[in-house]
Design an enzyme around this catalytic site. Structure first.
Site, PDB file in Angstrom:
ATOM      1  N   PRO A 191       0.814  -1.205   0.000  1.00  0.00           N
ATOM      2  CA  PRO A 191       0.000   0.000   0.000  1.00  0.00           C
ATOM      3  C   PRO A 191       0.857   1.268   0.000  1.00  0.00           C
ATOM      4  CG  PRO A 191      -0.837  -1.591   1.573  1.00  0.00           C
ATOM      5  CD  PRO A 191       0.484  -2.113   1.099  1.00  0.00           C
ATOM      6  N   GLU A 192       0.408   2.271  -0.719  1.00  0.00           N
ATOM      7  CA  GLU A 192       1.182   3.508  -0.827  1.00  0.00           C
ATOM      8  C   GLU A 192       0.587   4.553   0.099  1.00  0.00           C
ATOM      9  OE1 GLU A 192       2.682   4.263  -4.659  1.00  0.00           O
ATOM     10  OE2 GLU A 192       2.478   2.181  -5.273  1.00  0.00           O
ATOM     11  N   LYS A 251       4.085   5.501   5.145  1.00  0.00           N
ATOM     12  CA  LYS A 251       3.378   4.225   5.063  1.00  0.00           C
ATOM     13  C   LYS A 251       3.155   3.593   6.432  1.00  0.00           C
ATOM     14  CE  LYS A 251       5.364   3.298   0.509  1.00  0.00           C
ATOM     15  NZ  LYS A 251       6.111   2.319  -0.316  1.00  0.00           N
ATOM     16  N   ASN A 282       5.513   1.464  -5.356  1.00  0.00           N
ATOM     17  CA  ASN A 282       5.894   0.991  -6.679  1.00  0.00           C
ATOM     18  C   ASN A 282       4.994   1.526  -7.793  1.00  0.00           C
ATOM     19  OD1 ASN A 282       8.082  -0.496  -7.609  1.00  0.00           O
ATOM     20  ND2 ASN A 282       6.793  -2.245  -8.112  1.00  0.00           N
ATOM     21  N   ARG A 337      12.001  -4.929  -7.041  1.00  0.00           N
ATOM     22  CA  ARG A 337      10.598  -4.557  -7.304  1.00  0.00           C
ATOM     23  C   ARG A 337      10.367  -4.640  -8.809  1.00  0.00           C
ATOM     24  NH1 ARG A 337       8.859  -0.931  -3.243  1.00  0.00           N
ATOM     25  NH2 ARG A 337       9.855  -1.536  -1.277  1.00  0.00           N
TER      26      ARG A 337
END
Length: 274
Positions: A2-3, A51, A165, A254
């Protein structure tokens, strides 16, 4: 993972359900804090920091959690069936007479003194959705190591807090450079525009889970209005600017997405066109 916008929305939901109410149920299912009992204490607020989630509780305590890849907090009304996953995945339960917050698969969960919060979030750069947001400091942090690839610099929460990401890939696309371009080679003015765009996107998306980075204005090409993101998750689909197939590759453990035609700079040479 989650961003920052998703974490901000999660914090708001938790705050609305818990803040100003006395805990009637408390269960921290991690060995170190399994005996901690928070019942009878008032939840003061739930604050996002990048975050990270900080649930502040009467008595100078803070419950610190981080969602990482697949953790989540779900809020249920009293008597509602819990649907966030099997019971063995539950790591935390905080409840009052009206609502229950259940934390599933939380990889980080710790109870600390509120005065010690800086020990877990003090390393973070300016928070894109926080009161400490400072675009000048964020841009300066981003350029601190001129040889570092842009994608890695954007994901480093010590530079600016809240980018994950998805936004990494989208921001590089919107800046028309690849995520592998060293930040020291960014054209003049681009770092400032990058951090400004990041702030605008997270502010725009913080009140909804269906994140969008593409335009929605009337007159925009139909194919754009059908897509919420420019490149992320669109491997093999035509670029919304030029029609070139979007590519996907790994970067710093990533995944990243980019358009080989619209974005200038080095690219991962191990990939092939989709």
């Amino acid at each position: 993972m989650p961003e920052g916008d998703t974490v901000w929305l999660t914090a708001r939901k938790l705050h609305d359900a818990l803040a100003g109410r006395i805990l009637t149920r408390s269960d921290l299912r991690v060995p170190r804090f399994a005996t901690a009992d928070l019942t009878g204490r008032e939840v003061l607020d739930v604050t996002p920091r990048g975050k990270h989630l900080l649930t502040r509780i009467e008595g100078g305590l803070t419950l610190h959690s981080h969602l990482r890849m697949d953790g989540s907090w779900q809020v249920y009304a009293a008597g509602e069936r819990w649907r966030g996953g099997p019971s063995h995945q539950i790591r935390a339960i905080l409840g009052n007479d009206e609502s229950t917050a259940v934390g599933y698969r939380l990889p980080v969960l710790e109870l600390l003194r509120t005065r010690d919060e800086e020990q877990v979030v003090g390393h973070l750069g300016p928070d894109l959705l926080g009161p400490d947001w400072d675009p000048a400091i964020a841009a300066r942090n981003l350029l601190a190591d001129p040889t570092r690839p842009l994608g890695e610099a954007l994901l480093d929460q010590r530079n600016l807090a809240g980018i994950g990401n998805v936004y990494k890939s989208e921001l590089a696309f919107m800046a028309r450079v690849t995520p592998w371009l060293p930040v020291g080679e960014l054209p003049a003015g681009v770092p400032d525009r990058l951090v400004a765009t990041a702030h605008r996107l997270l502010e725009t998306n913080k009140d909804r889970f269906d994140r969008r980075t593409t335009p929605t204005a009337r007159g925009t090409a139909q194919r754009r209005t059908e897509q919420r993101l420019f490149v992320y998750g669109r491997e093999g689909h035509p670029c919304l600017r030029c029609g070139t197939p979007i590519r996907r590759a790994g970067q710093d453990d990533r995944v990243t997405y980019w358009c080989p035609d619209c974005q200038s700079g080095p690219a991962d040479r191990t990939t092939t066109p989709s």
